[in-house]
Design an enzyme around this catalytic site. Structure first.
Site, PDB file in Angstrom:
ATOM      1  N   GLU A  54       0.877  -1.176   0.000  1.00  0.00           N
ATOM      2  CA  GLU A  54       0.000   0.000   0.000  1.00  0.00           C
ATOM      3  C   GLU A  54       0.912   1.223   0.000  1.00  0.00           C
ATOM      4  O   GLU A  54       1.737   1.383   0.909  1.00  0.00           O
ATOM      5  CB  GLU A  54      -0.915   0.043   1.240  1.00  0.00           C
ATOM      6  CG  GLU A  54      -1.845   1.265   1.220  1.00  0.00           C
ATOM      7  CD  GLU A  54      -2.679   1.442   2.503  1.00  0.00           C
ATOM      8  OE1 GLU A  54      -2.435   0.722   3.486  1.00  0.00           O
ATOM      9  OE2 GLU A  54      -3.555   2.324   2.497  1.00  0.00           O
ATOM     10  N   GLU A  79       5.227   4.665   3.408  1.00  0.00           N
ATOM     11  CA  GLU A  79       4.811   5.992   3.876  1.00  0.00           C
ATOM     12  C   GLU A  79       6.042   6.888   3.904  1.00  0.00           C
ATOM     13  O   GLU A  79       7.123   6.445   4.286  1.00  0.00           O
ATOM     14  CB  GLU A  79       4.176   5.835   5.267  1.00  0.00           C
ATOM     15  CG  GLU A  79       3.805   7.083   5.981  1.00  0.00           C
ATOM     16  CD  GLU A  79       2.911   8.037   5.194  1.00  0.00           C
ATOM     17  OE1 GLU A  79       1.836   7.642   4.707  1.00  0.00           O
ATOM     18  OE2 GLU A  79       3.318   9.208   5.044  1.00  0.00           O
ATOM     19  N   ASP A 126      -3.224  11.439  -2.023  1.00  0.00           N
ATOM     20  CA  ASP A 126      -3.328  12.903  -2.095  1.00  0.00           C
ATOM     21  C   ASP A 126      -3.840  13.308  -3.487  1.00  0.00           C
ATOM     22  O   ASP A 126      -3.315  12.833  -4.493  1.00  0.00           O
ATOM     23  CB  ASP A 126      -1.958  13.541  -1.831  1.00  0.00           C
ATOM     24  CG  ASP A 126      -1.480  13.276  -0.410  1.00  0.00           C
ATOM     25  OD1 ASP A 126      -2.285  12.807   0.409  1.00  0.00           O
ATOM     26  OD2 ASP A 126      -0.298  13.523  -0.124  1.00  0.00           O
ATOM     27  N   LYS A 130      -4.327  20.967  -8.268  1.00  0.00           N
ATOM     28  CA  LYS A 130      -3.905  21.912  -9.316  1.00  0.00           C
ATOM     29  C   LYS A 130      -3.384  21.166 -10.533  1.00  0.00           C
ATOM     30  O   LYS A 130      -2.611  20.217 -10.398  1.00  0.00           O
ATOM     31  CB  LYS A 130      -2.790  22.819  -8.770  1.00  0.00           C
ATOM     32  CG  LYS A 130      -3.295  23.785  -7.721  1.00  0.00           C
ATOM     33  CD  LYS A 130      -2.222  24.762  -7.318  1.00  0.00           C
ATOM     34  CE  LYS A 130      -2.794  25.676  -6.249  1.00  0.00           C
ATOM     35  NZ  LYS A 130      -1.842  25.994  -5.209  1.00  0.00           N
ATOM     36  N   THR A 198     -10.009   1.898   5.534  1.00  0.00           N
ATOM     37  CA  THR A 198      -8.872   2.725   5.952  1.00  0.00           C
ATOM     38  C   THR A 198      -9.374   3.803   6.924  1.00  0.00           C
ATOM     39  O   THR A 198     -10.586   4.041   7.037  1.00  0.00           O
ATOM     40  CB  THR A 198      -8.208   3.411   4.739  1.00  0.00           C
ATOM     41  OG1 THR A 198      -8.942   4.582   4.385  1.00  0.00           O
ATOM     42  CG2 THR A 198      -8.111   2.488   3.541  1.00  0.00           C
ATOM     43  N   GLU A 199      -8.433   4.496   7.557  1.00  0.00           N
ATOM     44  CA  GLU A 199      -8.817   5.584   8.474  1.00  0.00           C
ATOM     45  C   GLU A 199      -9.604   6.665   7.726  1.00  0.00           C
ATOM     46  O   GLU A 199     -10.656   7.122   8.179  1.00  0.00           O
ATOM     47  CB  GLU A 199      -7.570   6.227   9.102  1.00  0.00           C
ATOM     48  CG  GLU A 199      -7.006   5.496  10.301  1.00  0.00           C
ATOM     49  CD  GLU A 199      -5.826   4.597   9.949  1.00  0.00           C
ATOM     50  OE1 GLU A 199      -5.541   4.424   8.738  1.00  0.00           O
ATOM     51  OE2 GLU A 199      -5.196   4.061  10.883  1.00  0.00           O
ATOM     52  N   TYR A 200      -9.094   7.071   6.575  1.00  0.00           N
ATOM     53  CA  TYR A 200      -9.762   8.124   5.801  1.00  0.00           C
ATOM     54  C   TYR A 200     -11.129   7.666   5.315  1.00  0.00           C
ATOM     55  O   TYR A 200     -12.091   8.421   5.305  1.00  0.00           O
ATOM     56  CB  TYR A 200      -8.885   8.546   4.615  1.00  0.00           C
ATOM     57  CG  TYR A 200      -7.977   9.704   4.938  1.00  0.00           C
ATOM     58  CD1 TYR A 200      -7.013   9.581   5.940  1.00  0.00           C
ATOM     59  CD2 TYR A 200      -8.063  10.908   4.266  1.00  0.00           C
ATOM     60  CE1 TYR A 200      -6.182  10.638   6.266  1.00  0.00           C
ATOM     61  CE2 TYR A 200      -7.233  11.969   4.580  1.00  0.00           C
ATOM     62  CZ  TYR A 200      -6.293  11.826   5.578  1.00  0.00           C
ATOM     63  OH  TYR A 200      -5.469  12.876   5.891  1.00  0.00           O
ATOM     64  N   GLU A 201     -11.192   6.420   4.895  1.00  0.00           N
ATOM     65  CA  GLU A 201     -12.452   5.869   4.392  1.00  0.00           C
ATOM     66  C   GLU A 201     -13.533   5.940   5.466  1.00  0.00           C
ATOM     67  O   GLU A 201     -14.677   6.337   5.202  1.00  0.00           O
ATOM     68  CB  GLU A 201     -12.197   4.409   3.984  1.00  0.00           C
ATOM     69  CG  GLU A 201     -13.354   3.719   3.328  1.00  0.00           C
ATOM     70  CD  GLU A 201     -12.906   2.392   2.720  1.00  0.00           C
ATOM     71  OE1 GLU A 201     -11.768   1.935   2.984  1.00  0.00           O
ATOM     72  OE2 GLU A 201     -13.692   1.814   1.952  1.00  0.00           O
TER      73      GLU A 201
HETATM   74  C1  LIG Z   1      -4.686  11.130   2.558  1.00  0.00           C
HETATM   75  S1  LIG Z   1      -3.573  10.108   3.378  1.00  0.00           S
HETATM   76  C2  LIG Z   1      -4.380   8.511   3.301  1.00  0.00           C
HETATM   77  C3  LIG Z   1      -3.864   7.535   4.317  1.00  0.00           C
HETATM   78  C4  LIG Z   1      -4.473   6.123   4.255  1.00  0.00           C
HETATM   79  N1  LIG Z   1      -4.171   5.456   3.021  1.00  0.00           N
HETATM   80  C5  LIG Z   1      -5.962   6.144   4.491  1.00  0.00           C
HETATM   81  O1  LIG Z   1      -6.706   5.904   3.519  1.00  0.00           O
HETATM   82  O2  LIG Z   1      -6.399   6.389   5.616  1.00  0.00           O
HETATM   83  C6  LIG Z   1      -2.291   9.918   2.155  1.00  0.00           C
HETATM   84  C7  LIG Z   1      -0.985   9.372   2.744  1.00  0.00           C
HETATM   85  O3  LIG Z   1      -0.092   9.131   1.661  1.00  0.00           O
HETATM   86  C8  LIG Z   1       1.212   9.547   2.040  1.00  0.00           C
HETATM   87  N2  LIG Z   1       1.924   9.848   0.782  1.00  0.00           N
HETATM   88  C9  LIG Z   1       1.599  10.808  -0.102  1.00  0.00           C
HETATM   89  N3  LIG Z   1       2.461  10.810  -1.135  1.00  0.00           N
HETATM   90  C10 LIG Z   1       3.349   9.812  -0.887  1.00  0.00           C
HETATM   91  C11 LIG Z   1       4.478   9.331  -1.586  1.00  0.00           C
HETATM   92  N4  LIG Z   1       4.874   9.895  -2.740  1.00  0.00           N
HETATM   93  N5  LIG Z   1       5.163   8.292  -1.079  1.00  0.00           N
HETATM   94  C12 LIG Z   1       4.782   7.732   0.105  1.00  0.00           C
HETATM   95  N6  LIG Z   1       3.715   8.157   0.827  1.00  0.00           N
HETATM   96  C13 LIG Z   1       3.004   9.190   0.339  1.00  0.00           C
HETATM   97  C14 LIG Z   1       0.964  10.759   2.919  1.00  0.00           C
HETATM   98  O4  LIG Z   1       2.048  11.043   3.754  1.00  0.00           O
HETATM   99  C15 LIG Z   1      -0.279  10.336   3.681  1.00  0.00           C
HETATM  100  O5  LIG Z   1       0.044   9.661   4.881  1.00  0.00           O
END
Ligand SMILES: C[S@@+](CC[C@H](N)C(=O)[O-])C[C@H]1O[C@@H](n2cnc3c(N)ncnc32)[C@H](O)[C@@H]1O
Length: 219
Positions: A54, A79, A126, A130, A198-201
């Site tokens: 993931e 992460e 993320d 933009k 997931t947490e966000y979900e």
């Molecule tokens: C919006 S959070 C979602 C977290 C988790 N997947 C959830 O659904 O609850 C996005 C996560 O992706 C990580 N992330 C973003 N771009 C990344 C990258 N290029 N490489 C590794 N992690 C990344 C961020 O630090 C963040 O913790």
């Protein structure tokens, strides 16, 4: 249905975990530097089970629950932020052998794995709204080209998001890169939550946001 976007920018407002170095130093599950394991990830786990990753695992709920449920699959949560990974490491139950957490930026994913991965999860990545940042999206063609080099045989990407624009962008990117859709939903929770979320979900679905879901496959 009213959808309240309470989480926008959450990742930008990362809370510092003061003892993150201590947590990371003490955890047997952390891999700080993945490049030296390129081509040898089976040796890390000591078996030939398939490896699922993931990217952007956040605080790790999804990957840990999967590791508990599927002991014959090896899971790696990736992460890029230390404070986030420290929180995830603390949640791993003692004795779980089929999980590792890797501190890495997905930009370097093809330096870390060499045709070793069976399955990739992109959960609530993320959105980079933009236009000039679209290639930073984890489903952009830049990343899809990198993923071609990490998958073993069949390439399988499962994506969940609350972001309609990112979802449509990703469907087009997957299609243009030769993926077909094994499963697709514009309201993944319509008939109830999946068994592992997931947490966000959890936060988005509690607030009435539809969850978009696709399982894309390329042979
Ligand atoms: C919006 S959070 C979602 C977290 C988790 N997947 C959830 O659904 O609850 C996005 C996560 O992706 C990580 N992330 C973003 N771009 C990344 C990258 N290029 N490489 C590794 N992690 C990344 C961020 O630090 C963040 O913790």
């Amino acid at each position: 249905m009213i959808c309240v976007k309470i989480l926008a920018g959450d990742c930008m407002r990362l809370r510092n975990v003061k003892n993150k170095e201590e947590i990371m130093n003490q955890s047997p599950y952390l891999i700080r530097e993945g490049i030296s394991n390129k081509g040898c990830w089976s040796e890390v786990f000591g078996n030939d089970y398939p490896i699922y990753i993931e990217i952007g695992m956040g605080k790790g709920k999804f990957i840990i629950e999967n590791a508990l449920k599927y002991p014959d699959i090896n899971f790696i949560g990736i992460e890029k932020y230390d404070s986030v990974i420290a929180k995830a490491l603390q949640k791993i139950p003692d004795g779980l052998t089929n999980i590792r957490m890797l501190r890495a930026d997905a930009l370097f994913i093809d330096d870390i794995f060499d045709h070793e991965i069976s399955h990739l999860y992109l959960n609530f990545s993320d959105p980079w709204p933009k236009k000039r940042h679209h290639l930073r999206r984890l489903s952009s063609r830049i990343f899809l080209e990198k993923y071609d080099k990490i998958f073993q045989n069949t390439k399988r990407i499962e994506m969940r998001t609350d972001n309609y624009e990112l979802f449509c962008y990703s469907l087009i990117a997957f299609d243009e890169h030769g993926y077909f859709f094994e499963d697709l939903s514009f309201d993944y929770h319509k008939n109830g939550s999946p068994s592992i979320t997931t947490e966000y979900e959890d936060k988005f679905s509690k607030n009435g946001c539809p969850i978009y879901y696709v399982k894309a496959c390329k042979r």
